[in-house]
Design an enzyme around this catalytic site. Structure first.
Site, PDB file in Angstrom:
ATOM      1  N   GLN A 127     -25.523 -22.585  15.430  1.00 39.77           N
ATOM      2  CA  GLN A 127     -26.445 -22.440  16.563  1.00 39.77           C
ATOM      3  C   GLN A 127     -26.740 -20.958  16.775  1.00 39.77           C
ATOM      4  O   GLN A 127     -25.810 -20.155  16.870  1.00 39.77           O
ATOM      5  CB  GLN A 127     -25.775 -23.034  17.809  1.00 39.77           C
ATOM      6  CG  GLN A 127     -26.625 -22.992  19.058  1.00 39.77           C
ATOM      7  CD  GLN A 127     -25.843 -23.509  20.270  1.00 39.77           C
ATOM      8  OE1 GLN A 127     -24.623 -23.521  20.262  1.00 39.77           O
ATOM      9  NE2 GLN A 127     -26.549 -23.932  21.290  1.00 39.77           N
ATOM     10  N   GLY A 128     -28.019 -20.595  16.839  1.00 36.77           N
ATOM     11  CA  GLY A 128     -28.398 -19.207  17.097  1.00 36.77           C
ATOM     12  C   GLY A 128     -29.158 -19.100  18.401  1.00 36.77           C
ATOM     13  O   GLY A 128     -30.391 -19.013  18.416  1.00 36.77           O
ATOM     14  N   SER A 147     -27.427 -17.530  21.714  1.00 28.89           N
ATOM     15  CA  SER A 147     -27.012 -16.357  22.497  1.00 28.89           C
ATOM     16  C   SER A 147     -27.370 -15.060  21.790  1.00 28.89           C
ATOM     17  O   SER A 147     -27.404 -14.997  20.556  1.00 28.89           O
ATOM     18  CB  SER A 147     -25.500 -16.381  22.727  1.00 28.89           C
ATOM     19  OG  SER A 147     -25.133 -17.433  23.577  1.00 28.89           O
ATOM     20  N   SER A 206     -21.039 -20.225  16.433  1.00 27.62           N
ATOM     21  CA  SER A 206     -19.943 -20.997  15.843  1.00 27.62           C
ATOM     22  C   SER A 206     -20.368 -21.460  14.461  1.00 27.62           C
ATOM     23  O   SER A 206     -21.507 -21.884  14.275  1.00 27.62           O
ATOM     24  CB  SER A 206     -19.613 -22.208  16.714  1.00 27.62           C
ATOM     25  OG  SER A 206     -19.217 -21.780  17.989  1.00 27.62           O
ATOM     26  N   GLU A 217     -25.651 -31.248  24.276  1.00 30.63           N
ATOM     27  CA  GLU A 217     -24.478 -30.403  24.094  1.00 30.63           C
ATOM     28  C   GLU A 217     -23.495 -30.586  25.239  1.00 30.63           C
ATOM     29  O   GLU A 217     -22.289 -30.671  25.045  1.00 30.63           O
ATOM     30  CB  GLU A 217     -24.924 -28.942  24.021  1.00 30.63           C
ATOM     31  CG  GLU A 217     -23.798 -27.977  23.787  1.00 30.63           C
ATOM     32  CD  GLU A 217     -24.294 -26.537  23.713  1.00 30.63           C
ATOM     33  OE1 GLU A 217     -23.648 -25.751  23.030  1.00 30.63           O
ATOM     34  OE2 GLU A 217     -25.303 -26.208  24.361  1.00 30.63           O
ATOM     35  N   ASN A 269     -19.353 -22.699  33.055  1.00 38.69           N
ATOM     36  CA  ASN A 269     -19.179 -23.688  34.121  1.00 38.69           C
ATOM     37  C   ASN A 269     -19.744 -23.199  35.452  1.00 38.69           C
ATOM     38  O   ASN A 269     -20.084 -24.016  36.309  1.00 38.69           O
ATOM     39  CB  ASN A 269     -17.701 -24.073  34.233  1.00 38.69           C
ATOM     40  CG  ASN A 269     -17.289 -24.993  33.097  1.00 38.69           C
ATOM     41  OD1 ASN A 269     -18.030 -25.178  32.133  1.00 38.69           O
ATOM     42  ND2 ASN A 269     -16.118 -25.584  33.217  1.00 38.69           N
ATOM     43  N   GLU A 270     -19.873 -21.898  35.600  1.00 42.27           N
ATOM     44  CA  GLU A 270     -20.529 -21.387  36.817  1.00 42.27           C
ATOM     45  C   GLU A 270     -22.008 -21.801  36.816  1.00 42.27           C
ATOM     46  O   GLU A 270     -22.544 -22.246  37.831  1.00 42.27           O
ATOM     47  CB  GLU A 270     -20.397 -19.858  36.898  1.00 42.27           C
ATOM     48  CG  GLU A 270     -19.008 -19.372  37.283  1.00 42.27           C
ATOM     49  CD  GLU A 270     -17.965 -19.582  36.184  1.00 42.27           C
ATOM     50  OE1 GLU A 270     -18.340 -19.660  35.003  1.00 42.27           O
ATOM     51  OE2 GLU A 270     -16.771 -19.689  36.527  1.00 42.27           O
TER      52      GLU A 270
END
Lengths: 334, 380
Positions: free
Chosen positions: B125-126, B128, B160, B243, B363-364
């Site tokens: 996955q690209g 961020s 990842s 996701e 999670n924020e």
């Protein structure tokens, strides 16, 4: 595998929701607190009329022939409305116990609303809800269930922080009690814990809705306090607690209705009560904190559900006690 | 409501269980983030594919079994209980594939899906970038159209499987005049594209975990845009739903972990003078939470099968499983006591679980989404 309610369940739930919205407002609850018997005038008769009291009795005995899957949905609504009647005790535990014992002379008035039945189970502790206004108590005695008429009871009142719960310690002469052959104490205790868990979920939902509304209206520093992330995260946590306890309650309802293995049934009920108790505790804390000082007053209605949450969270076993029972089922107790 | 498995599902479960038992690799697997371990895991993907178990929920035409959601959940439960290796293909199968099915052209589907199913093409996955983490709309990597290609410049990070993956699915800015959520496109980039370099980033435990990827006039065919150019945000959000929710972390994974924790506690309880009551309470809580996640998933699944939509509720699931996973492993380490710091599967699991509340949207951010989109609290 199909984990959802039927249209019939949904319609029944909607009907009951309307009954409570119409007849069990916060004002009606406050009035009941001031009355001698602690009841909401007319509500019991309406609940009988729409069939709620007879939900769990077989059709041949004059009931609706439904099971716990239907009743938890209604009890969730009772929690949401803050109903101050011994509804769970009566409809979810006493009625099926009377029915299985074939005690039709006691069952018939319980279904028609002519009587109110409460519970005195060891798992509920020494304090019996609504014992003075009830016509009958289903009591645990020598590991079996008996029915005790109001006249045969000695009741000693005790205060509760939750004015919707009139508590009494009771005693009775066992010889004056009607034995309920075939009524199972463990099943009654599981039904009571399950019904309480369902109410906890309903109370938590009400606290969340009320608080969402409040923080959307209430402004500080020029904007709604609900825009602040700290407030948002409190309420997201409440939603998480509800989201993951409600399915466990529904799953446990199915187990009580269908599972013959009492250990698995008890484990499922205890998982549900543990999660639901934690969820409502969290909801109470967050609701009060997000309301601030106004939530701490007697005048403001939030207190009705805070107190329901506090009392129901511990009723028929708190989260820790139920986790111990799960520990036993998982082979983790010595 | 019926919470029993029907004979059809029991048969499916048994078939699944038998196959996993018979095909379970006997050799030790190295980390999928090492060169050798990556290829070992690719081999396992091939084995799964040959048994038609790599993508059971997909159509048979692409290597699947047309499983319904219940079957998929059963498969996941059996998968994790059997103790077979993890899925190196998870990024592709769980995150990219649903969007290829939704947004891909027939040609893209026919090319990518079978190769994804077989493990021939493993995806990273690209999304961020160094300056765009939770604030994904702030990405700066550009892709400028030049003839039949896009020319990509910029940097992706925290990818990842990024070091060894064969392909990378990226969000790039194709319209430099547009801001934030507009002007983004979803671009599928082959790892051998000229102008791409990759560097491993070590995780905090020193293991190679993820990669950063640099694009320097990297040329990618314009055929590899997924969805329309400019539609990248919508594609990404559809992927994010997968996701956070069902696709990435099914209940089976946590039920298996909770059962391992229960066994650990039971063993320690027998050798020591019984279990500490607080630790026992934590173990039970972990077990209950895994069950809660399981039944919440079945409840949501029934809604999905009736035509409902997961939507923002996926955020509830993401917060729940990531925090459950972390608490579960923290409890295991507390049970291990003095031995907790010595490398073990539990310690590996703990380090992995520490990332859960961070990746896939912190999670924020998820709690903000729950508050605003599920509860309807005001944004400003």
């Amino acid at each position: 595998m199909h984990f959802s309610f039927t249209e019939e369940h949904d319609m029944f739930r909607d009907t009951v929701r309307e009954v409570f919205a119409g007849e069990c407002s916060a004002e009606a609850i406050r009035t009941s607190w001031e009355s001698d018997d602690g009841r909401v005038p007319g509500l019991w008769a309406t609940l009988a009329e729409v069939g709620v009291l007879a939900t769990m009795a077989p059709t041949e005995a004059g009931g609706l022939g439904m099971d716990e899957v239907a009743s938890v949905r209604l009890l969730e609504e009772a929690g949401y409305a803050g109903v101050p009647e011994p509804l769970m005790e009566h409809m979810a535990v006493a009625v099926p116990a009377l029915a299985v014992a074939g005690a039709s002379e006691l069952l018939d008035p319980a279904l028609s609303g002519g009587s109110t039945v409460t519970l005195a189970l060891a798992s509920g502790g020494p304090n019996v809800v609504a014992a003075a206004s009830a016509d009958l108590v289903i009591a645990e005695h020598s590991e079996s269930l008996v029915a005790v008429d109001a006249e045969a009871l000695t009741v000693t009142p005790k205060d509760s922080i939750d004015q919707s719960r009139r508590l009494f310690e009771i005693s009775f002469d066992p010889d004056a009690a009607h034995p309920l052959a075939g009524a199972d104490v463990a099943l009654a205790a599981d039904r009571a814990a399950l019904g309480t868990a369902a109410q906890c979920v309903g109370v938590a939902r009400r606290l969340l809705d009320t608080t969402v509304e409040y923080v959307t209206e209430r402004r500080q520093f020029g904007k709604p306090v609900g825009t602040y992330q700290a407030v948002k995260h409190h309420l997201a946590n409440v939603r998480l607690g509800i989201e993951f306890s409600a399915p466990l309650v529904y799953r446990a309802a199915w187990s009580v209705a269908h599972c013959d293995d009492s250990v698995l049934r008890g484990r499922d009920v205890s998982m549900a009560k543990a999660m639901a108790s934690d969820a409502v505790d969290r909801a109470c804390r967050a609701a009060l904190q997000c309301h601030g000082a106004i939530g701490y007053t007697f005048e403001y209605d939030l207190q009705i559900w805070l107190k329901r949450g506090w009392s129901l969270s511990g009723a028929y076993g708190d989260a820790r006690q139920h986790r111990d029972r799960v520990a036993d089922a998982l082979g983790l107790l010595p | 409501m019926d919470l029993e498995l029907s004979p059809r599902y029991i048969e499916f479960r048994d078939e699944c269980r038998t196959w996993l038992h018979e095909n379970r690799p006997t050799e030790e697997f190295s980390s999928m983030d090492s060169a050798a371990g990556f290829e070992q895991h690719r081999g396992w993907e091939r084995t799964l594919f040959e048994g038609s178990w790599s993508v059971p929920a997909w159509p048979a035409a692409y290597g699947g079994r047309d499983c319904d959601l219940i079957e998929w959940l059963i498969y996941e439960e059996e998968y994790w209980l059997s103790g077979v290796p993890g899925r190196v293909s998870a990024n592709g199968v769980s995150l990219l594939a649903p969007t290829v099915f939704n947004f891909g052209t027939k040609a893209q589907q026919d090319y990518f899906l079978p190769r994804m199913a077989s493990g021939e093409q493993i995806w990273a996955q690209g999304w961020s970038e160094p300056e765009a983490g939770s604030d994904l709309a702030g990405i700066k990597t550009t892709a400028v159209r030049d003839g039949d290609d896009y020319v990509v410049n910029g940097q992706k990070t925290w990818c990842s499987r990024g070091k060894y993956a064969d392909w990378i699915f990226c969000i790039v800015r194709t319209d430099p005049t547009a801001e934030r959520h507009a002007g983004l496109s979803y671009l599928l980039v082959p790892a051998d594209a000229p102008g791409m370099t990759r560097r491993t980033i070590q995780r905090l435990d020193g293991e190679s975990g993820f990669a950063e990827i640099f694009f320097d006039d990297c040329r990618v065919s314009a055929d590899h845009v997924l969805g329309e150019p400019g539609q990248g945000w919508a594609v990404a959000m559809a992927a994010a739903g997968s996701e956070r929710g069902l696709n990435l972390r099914s209940p089976g994974r946590f039920m298996a972990a909770a059962e391992r924790l229960r066994r650990l506690a039971a063993e320690l309880g027998e050798t020591a003078d019984g279990l500490d009551a607080r630790l026992r309470d934590e173990v039970v809580d972990a077990w209950i939470r895994a069950e809660a996640y399981r039944w919440q998933t079945y409840f949501v699944t029934a809604e999905l099968m009736a035509g409902g939509d997961l939507g923002s509720e996926a955020s509830l699931m993401k917060v729940f499983w990531s925090e459950m996973d972390l608490e579960l492993h923290a409890t295991a380490l507390r049970l291990l006591g003095d031995e907790a710091e010595v490398p073990s599967d539990w310690l590996d699991g703990y380090v992995f679980a520490l990332g859960g509340p961070i990746y896939a949207g912190t999670n924020e951010i998820q709690r903000n989404i729950i508050a605003e989109r599920v509860l309807g609290l005001p944004r400003r």
